[in-house]
Design an enzyme around this catalytic site. Sequence first.
Site, short mmCIF file in Angstrom:
data_model
loop_
_atom_site.label_atom_id
_atom_site.label_comp_id
_atom_site.label_asym_id
_atom_site.label_seq_id
_atom_site.Cartn_x
_atom_site.Cartn_y
_atom_site.Cartn_z
N LYS A 102 -1.36 4.68 -14.54
CA LYS A 102 -0.90 3.34 -14.89
C LYS A 102 0.62 3.29 -14.89
CE LYS A 102 -1.37 1.92 -19.26
NZ LYS A 102 -1.82 1.24 -20.49
N SER A 109 -1.27 -6.99 -0.22
CA SER A 109 -0.95 -5.72 -0.87
C SER A 109 0.15 -5.84 -1.91
CB SER A 109 -0.54 -4.66 0.15
OG SER A 109 0.70 -5.03 0.73
N THR A 130 -5.67 -5.13 -5.29
CA THR A 130 -5.08 -5.05 -3.96
C THR A 130 -4.89 -3.56 -3.65
OG1 THR A 130 -3.32 -5.94 -2.54
CG2 THR A 130 -2.68 -5.29 -4.78
N TYR A 131 -4.09 -3.26 -2.64
CA TYR A 131 -3.82 -1.86 -2.29
C TYR A 131 -2.32 -1.65 -2.19
CZ TYR A 131 -3.09 -3.72 2.39
OH TYR A 131 -2.62 -4.45 3.46
N ALA A 187 -1.73 -13.17 -0.29
CA ALA A 187 -2.36 -14.03 -1.29
C ALA A 187 -2.00 -13.63 -2.71
CB ALA A 187 -3.88 -14.00 -1.11
#
Length: 117
Positions: free
Chosen positions: A9, A25, A57-58, A74
Amino acid sequence: MMIEVLKSKLHCVTVTEANLNYMGSITIDEDLMDAAGMIAGEKVQIVNNNNGERFETYIIKGERGSGCICLNGAAARKVQVGDVCIIISYAWMDFEEAKVFRPRVVFPENNRLPDNR
């Protein structure tokens, strides 16, 4: 049995850019990625502390040392520059392994690693 647990995290990073005209992304400073044990292409959950949005997302690798946290495509509609977000990655692991696994949690200061890392 396999379970999904917190792997790493980045806690309370600040969005530096939102680029609607890019193919999806999140771009993350490579120093922050390394500190959290995250890699390019990895799926992450983004939690926006300012508006409550939660989405996936990535990762795209950002310039090392830049402090870049840029939501693309987006996802750019879910944030504003200056929003504070948490970036979370998860991993599947065996139940017994998960009992002893310790996630990497990083607390950047102004999107940079503290000097005492």
